[in-house]
Design an enzyme around this catalytic site. Structure first.
Site, PDB file in Angstrom:
ATOM      1  N   HIS A  26       0.868  -1.199   0.000  1.00 57.24           N
ATOM      2  CA  HIS A  26       0.000   0.000   0.000  1.00 57.24           C
ATOM      3  C   HIS A  26       0.894   1.236   0.000  1.00 57.24           C
ATOM      4  CE1 HIS A  26      -3.413   2.500   0.611  1.00 57.24           C
ATOM      5  NE2 HIS A  26      -3.741   2.198   1.854  1.00 57.24           N
TER       6      HIS A  26
ATOM      7  N   ASP B  64       2.586   5.272  -7.107  1.00 56.95           N
ATOM      8  CA  ASP B  64       3.778   5.230  -6.257  1.00 56.95           C
ATOM      9  C   ASP B  64       5.102   5.501  -6.949  1.00 56.95           C
ATOM     10  OD1 ASP B  64       1.757   3.307  -4.369  1.00 56.95           O
ATOM     11  OD2 ASP B  64       2.884   4.972  -3.526  1.00 56.95           O
TER      12      ASP B  64
ATOM     13  N   HIS C 164      -2.648  -2.474  -9.655  1.00 53.76           N
ATOM     14  CA  HIS C 164      -3.623  -1.821  -8.767  1.00 53.76           C
ATOM     15  C   HIS C 164      -4.856  -2.694  -8.698  1.00 53.76           C
ATOM     16  CE1 HIS C 164      -6.240   1.169  -7.007  1.00 53.76           C
ATOM     17  NE2 HIS C 164      -5.143   1.825  -6.681  1.00 53.76           N
TER      18      HIS C 164
HETATM   19  C1  SDX Z   1      -1.547   2.178  -3.504  1.00 56.58           C
HETATM   20  O1  SDX Z   1      -6.198   0.543  -3.062  1.00 56.58           O
HETATM   21  C2  SDX Z   1      -5.767   1.706  -3.431  1.00 56.58           C
HETATM   22  O2  SDX Z   1      -6.444   2.462  -3.998  1.00 56.58           O
HETATM   23  C3  SDX Z   1      -4.291   1.955  -3.113  1.00 56.58           C
HETATM   24  C4  SDX Z   1      -3.779   3.295  -3.576  1.00 56.58           C
HETATM   25  C5  SDX Z   1      -4.429   4.437  -2.835  1.00 56.58           C
HETATM   26  O3  SDX Z   1      -4.405   5.541  -3.349  1.00 56.58           O
HETATM   27  O4  SDX Z   1      -4.883   4.190  -1.659  1.00 56.58           O
HETATM   28  O5  SDX Z   1      -4.000   3.418  -4.967  1.00 56.58           O
HETATM   29  C6  SDX Z   1      -2.278   3.430  -3.317  1.00 56.58           C
HETATM   30  O6  SDX Z   1      -1.365   1.462  -2.539  1.00 56.58           O
HETATM   31  C7  SDX Z   1      -1.110   1.780  -4.917  1.00 56.58           C
HETATM   32  C8  SDX Z   1      -0.535   0.338  -4.985  1.00 56.58           C
HETATM   33  C9  SDX Z   1       0.877   0.364  -4.404  1.00 56.58           C
HETATM   34  N1  SDX Z   1       1.417  -1.005  -4.305  1.00 56.58           N
HETATM   35  C10 SDX Z   1       2.416  -1.400  -5.118  1.00 56.58           C
HETATM   36  O7  SDX Z   1       2.861  -0.749  -6.060  1.00 56.58           O
HETATM   37  C11 SDX Z   1       2.979  -2.765  -4.778  1.00 56.58           C
HETATM   38  C12 SDX Z   1       3.066  -3.608  -6.062  1.00 56.58           C
HETATM   39  N2  SDX Z   1       1.706  -3.857  -6.523  1.00 56.58           N
HETATM   40  C13 SDX Z   1       1.159  -5.191  -6.189  1.00 56.58           C
HETATM   41  O8  SDX Z   1       1.556  -5.637  -4.923  1.00 56.58           O
HETATM   42  C14 SDX Z   1      -0.321  -5.337  -6.500  1.00 56.58           C
HETATM   43  O9  SDX Z   1      -0.497  -4.892  -7.778  1.00 56.58           O
HETATM   44  C15 SDX Z   1      -1.344  -4.654  -5.610  1.00 56.58           C
HETATM   45  C16 SDX Z   1      -1.160  -4.993  -4.177  1.00 56.58           C
HETATM   46  C17 SDX Z   1      -1.274  -3.182  -5.819  1.00 56.58           C
HETATM   47  C18 SDX Z   1      -2.729  -5.146  -6.076  1.00 56.58           C
HETATM   48  O10 SDX Z   1      -2.792  -6.496  -5.823  1.00 56.58           O
HETATM   49  P1  SDX Z   1      -4.111  -7.354  -6.227  1.00 56.58           P
HETATM   50  O11 SDX Z   1      -5.204  -6.497  -6.708  1.00 56.58           O
HETATM   51  O12 SDX Z   1      -4.393  -8.291  -5.083  1.00 56.58           O
HETATM   52  O13 SDX Z   1      -3.634  -8.106  -7.495  1.00 56.58           O
HETATM   53  P2  SDX Z   1      -3.017  -9.550  -7.487  1.00 56.58           P
HETATM   54  O14 SDX Z   1      -1.917  -9.626  -6.448  1.00 56.58           O
HETATM   55  O15 SDX Z   1      -4.128 -10.529  -7.411  1.00 56.58           O
HETATM   56  O16 SDX Z   1      -2.305  -9.591  -8.904  1.00 56.58           O
HETATM   57  C19 SDX Z   1      -2.961 -10.090 -10.042  1.00 56.58           C
HETATM   58  C20 SDX Z   1      -1.849 -10.754 -10.854  1.00 56.58           C
HETATM   59  C21 SDX Z   1      -1.092 -11.829 -10.070  1.00 56.58           C
HETATM   60  O17 SDX Z   1      -0.556 -12.680 -11.042  1.00 56.58           O
HETATM   61  P3  SDX Z   1      -1.033 -14.246 -11.039  1.00 56.58           P
HETATM   62  O18 SDX Z   1      -0.700 -14.758  -9.646  1.00 56.58           O
HETATM   63  O19 SDX Z   1      -2.564 -14.157 -11.284  1.00 56.58           O
HETATM   64  O20 SDX Z   1      -0.271 -14.892 -12.149  1.00 56.58           O
HETATM   65  O21 SDX Z   1      -0.858  -9.759 -11.180  1.00 56.58           O
HETATM   66  C22 SDX Z   1       0.372 -10.098 -10.528  1.00 56.58           C
HETATM   67  C23 SDX Z   1       0.057 -11.095  -9.417  1.00 56.58           C
HETATM   68  O22 SDX Z   1       1.179 -11.944  -9.202  1.00 56.58           O
HETATM   69  N3  SDX Z   1       0.893  -8.841  -9.996  1.00 56.58           N
HETATM   70  C24 SDX Z   1       2.168  -8.468 -10.065  1.00 56.58           C
HETATM   71  C25 SDX Z   1       2.184  -7.176  -9.513  1.00 56.58           C
HETATM   72  N4  SDX Z   1       0.957  -6.817  -9.131  1.00 56.58           N
HETATM   73  C26 SDX Z   1       0.161  -7.859  -9.419  1.00 56.58           C
HETATM   74  N5  SDX Z   1       3.268  -9.090 -10.548  1.00 56.58           N
HETATM   75  C27 SDX Z   1       4.413  -8.384 -10.463  1.00 56.58           C
HETATM   76  N6  SDX Z   1       4.524  -7.127  -9.931  1.00 56.58           N
HETATM   77  C28 SDX Z   1       3.424  -6.509  -9.468  1.00 56.58           C
HETATM   78  N7  SDX Z   1       3.516  -5.260  -8.990  1.00 56.58           N
END
Ligand code: SDX
Length: 402
Positions: free
Chosen positions: A241, A336, A280
Site C-alpha cells: 500500500h 507510487d 492496482h
Molecule cells: C496504492 O487501493 C488503493 O487504492 C491503493 C492506492 C491508494 O491511493 O490508496 O492506490 C495506493 O497502494 C497503490 C498500490 C501500491 N502497491 C504497489 O505498487 C505494490 C506492487 N503492486 C502489487 O503488490 C499489487 O499490484 C497490488 C497490491 C497493488 C494489487 O494487488 P491485487 O489487486 O491483489 O492483485 P493480485 O496480487 O491478485 O495480482 C494479479 C496478478 C497476479 O498474477 P497471477 O498470480 O494471477 O499470475 O498480477 C500479478 C500477481 O502476481 N501482480 C504483479 C504485480 N501486481 C500484481 N506481478 C508483479 N509485480 C506486481 N507489482
C-alpha cells in the site's frame, strides 16, 4: 451458519459501504472527488480546498475556505511537552512507526477523545455540540498531521519543533517545519511547494483502499478518530500500500541501470521480485494520477535537476508496459512512482510513506465523518467466518501426549 460464504480473497468483489465521496472507474482510469475530475482539481484547486470538498461535500466559498484554513493551521501547533514523546524513540526508528504512535498519542491529549456511546447517538441526532466537536477533531488531525510528520523527521536530527510563521499555505507550513534550520527568513521554494501541494491533492482520497477501510473498521467501534487514524496509518505503512513509494526507489536502486531492466523483469516473472509501483486492485488500464505525476516531475526536475534513477525508471516503465506478462495481468504504473519526485526534493527514503499519510488523513476523516453521520447510525463492523478447524475433542493431560 446457513447462507454465509467467504468473500473473494482480499475482498476482491465486496463493497462494504455506499459512499458519496470518491468515484473510481478502474477500466476507464477515472478518479473524481465528489464528482469533480482529479485532472481539473489538480489544475485549478489546492490540497486544502480539495480537503474541504472531500470532507464537507462541496467546493468552499471564500469565507468557508478561509475559516477552515484558519482552524486547520492554528490547530497545527503542537504542545511543547510532546517533544519528549518523539525523543523517546531510537535514533533510527522508522518515521512511519513514530507517526502511527503519534496519532494515538494525540488522542491521549483530548478529553473529548474518550469514546462514549452517548457521543454516537448525539451525532445521529445531529446534536450541535457533537458536530462542532467533530469538526474540531477534524481540524486538529489535519492541522497536526504536518506537525507530527515534521517532528518524526526533525527528531532524528536532534532538532526541536518549529512553529511556522502565519501567511504560509498548509503545504508551505509543512515544508517550513521540515526544512527550517534557524534562519527566520527561510521560505519554501514556490515551485516545490506547488508540486507537493498537487501530490498531496492526488493522495487525499481513494475510496475503500486498505487504510481507509482500516479507519472505518476501527471507527465502527466508536473509538475516537485519533485512534482510528493511527490504525489507518499502520495499514498504509505496508509495502503493498503506501509503503510502495519507498519500495519503488529501493527497487530502482537495486536495478542500478537501464541495462539491467530486462534481467530484473525476468526475475519478476519468476516471482523472485515484485515490480513495485505497478499494478492496482481497481485500475486495470491506467492510474489517472500517474499522468499528473509525470507533469509534476518535469516541474520539479527543472528546479532540482534530473534524478539519476529517472533513466532506469523510464526504461523499466517502457519495457513493462509493452511486456505481455504485465499487459496480460493489466499491470500499469500506479501512484507510487511519485517517490522519484520526493527523492529529487530531498526527502529521506523512509519518509516517503509519511508523505502519503499526511494528505490521506483527509480521506480517512471524510469517510469517518460520513460513517458517523449516517442516518441509520453506526453499526460495528463485525464480519463472520466459515469455521474449517478441528471437530469437538476432549482435553488430553500433558503426561498422555506424544
Ligand atoms: C496504492 O487501493 C488503493 O487504492 C491503493 C492506492 C491508494 O491511493 O490508496 O492506490 C495506493 O497502494 C497503490 C498500490 C501500491 N502497491 C504497489 O505498487 C505494490 C506492487 N503492486 C502489487 O503488490 C499489487 O499490484 C497490488 C497490491 C497493488 C494489487 O494487488 P491485487 O489487486 O491483489 O492483485 P493480485 O496480487 O491478485 O495480482 C494479479 C496478478 C497476479 O498474477 P497471477 O498470480 O494471477 O499470475 O498480477 C500479478 C500477481 O502476481 N501482480 C504483479 C504485480 N501486481 C500484481 N506481478 C508483479 N509485480 C506486481 N507489482
Amino acid at each position: 451458519d446457513k447462507g454465509l460464504r467467504v468473500a473473494d480473497k482480499g475482498f476482491l468483489n465486496t463493497a462494504v459501504i455506499e459512499s458519496h465521496i470518491t468515484y473510481i472507474d478502474g477500466e476507464a482510469g477515472v478518479l473524481r472527488y465528489r464528482g469533480y475530475p482529479i485532472e481539473q482539481l489538480a489544475e485549478q484547486s489546492s490540497f486544502l480546498e480539495s480537503a474541504y470538498l472531500l470532507i464537507y461535500g462541496s467546493l468552499p466559498t471564500n469565507n468557508q475556505f478561509s475559516s477552515f484554513e484558519t482552524e486547520v493551521l492554528q490547530h497545527g501547533i503542537m504542545h511543547a511537552d510532546a517533544a519528549g514523546f518523539f525523543r523517546s524513540f531510537r535514533y533510527d526508528a522508522h518515521p512511519m512507526a513514530i507517526l502511527t504512535s503519534a496519532f494515538a498519542y494525540l488522542g491521549s491529549y483530548y478529553s473529548e477523545a474518550n469514546p462514549s456511546l452517548e457521543g454516537q447517538t448525539l451525532f445521529t441526532k445531529g446534536d450541535k455540540a457533537s458536530l462542532q466537536n467533530m469538526d474540531k477533531q477534524i481540524y486538529r488531525l489535519i492541522g497536526k498531521a504536518t506537525t507530527l510528520a515534521a517532528m518524526a523527521y526533525r527528531v532524528r536530527q536532534g532538532r526541536e519543533f518549529v512553529t511556522p510563521p502565519t501567511g504560509l499555505s498548509y503545504t508551505g507550513s509543512f515544508l517550513y517545519q521540515m526544512d527550517y534550520l534557524g534562519h527566520e527568513d527561510y521560505r519554501p521554494n514556490p515551485v516545490l511547494e506547488h508540486a507537493l501541494d498537487v501530490l498531496f491533492l492526488l493522495h487525499a482520497d481513494h475510496e475503500m483502499n486498505a487504510s481507509s477501510t482500516t479507519v472505518l473498521q476501527a471507527g465502527s467501534s466508536l473509538v475516537d478518530p485519533y485512534s482510528a487514524v493511527s490504525a489507518g496509518c499502520a495499514s498504509l505503512y505496508g509495502p503493498l500500500h503506501g509503503g510502495a513509494n519507498e519500495a519503488v526507489i529501493r527497487m530502482l536502486i537495486s536495478i542500478g541501470s537501464p541495462a539491467n531492466v530486462p534481467a530484473f523483469l525476468e526475475s519478476v516473472k519468476k516471482r523472485e521480485k515484485v515490480l513495485s509501483g505497478f499494478g492496482h486492485r481497481v485500475y486495470k488500464t491506467s492510474d489517472p494520477r500517474s499522468y499528473i505525476i509525470r507533469k509534476v516531475a518535469d516541474e520539479v526536475f527543472a528546479v532540482t535537476g534530473k534524478d539519476e534513477l529517472l533513466d532506469t525508471a523510464m526504461a523499466l516503465h517502457d519495457a513493462a508496459i509493452k511486456d505481455q506478462y504485465f499487459v496480460s495481468r493489466k499491470l500499469a504504473p500506479n501512484v507510487d512512482f511519485c517517490g522519484l519526485i520526493y527523492r529529487a526534493m530531498g526527502f529521506p527514503l523512509d519518509f516517503f510513506p509519511v508523505l502519503f499519510v499526511v494528505p490521506r488523513v483527509v480521506g480517512w476523516l471524510a469517510h469517518w465523518r460520513q460513517m458517523m453521520l449516517h442516518p441509520d447510525g453506526v453499526k460495528i463492523w463485525r464480519p463472520r467466518q466459515i469455521y474449517v478447524g478441528a471437530e469437538k475433542r476432549d482435553y488430553v493431560p500433558v503426561d498422555q501426549r506424544v
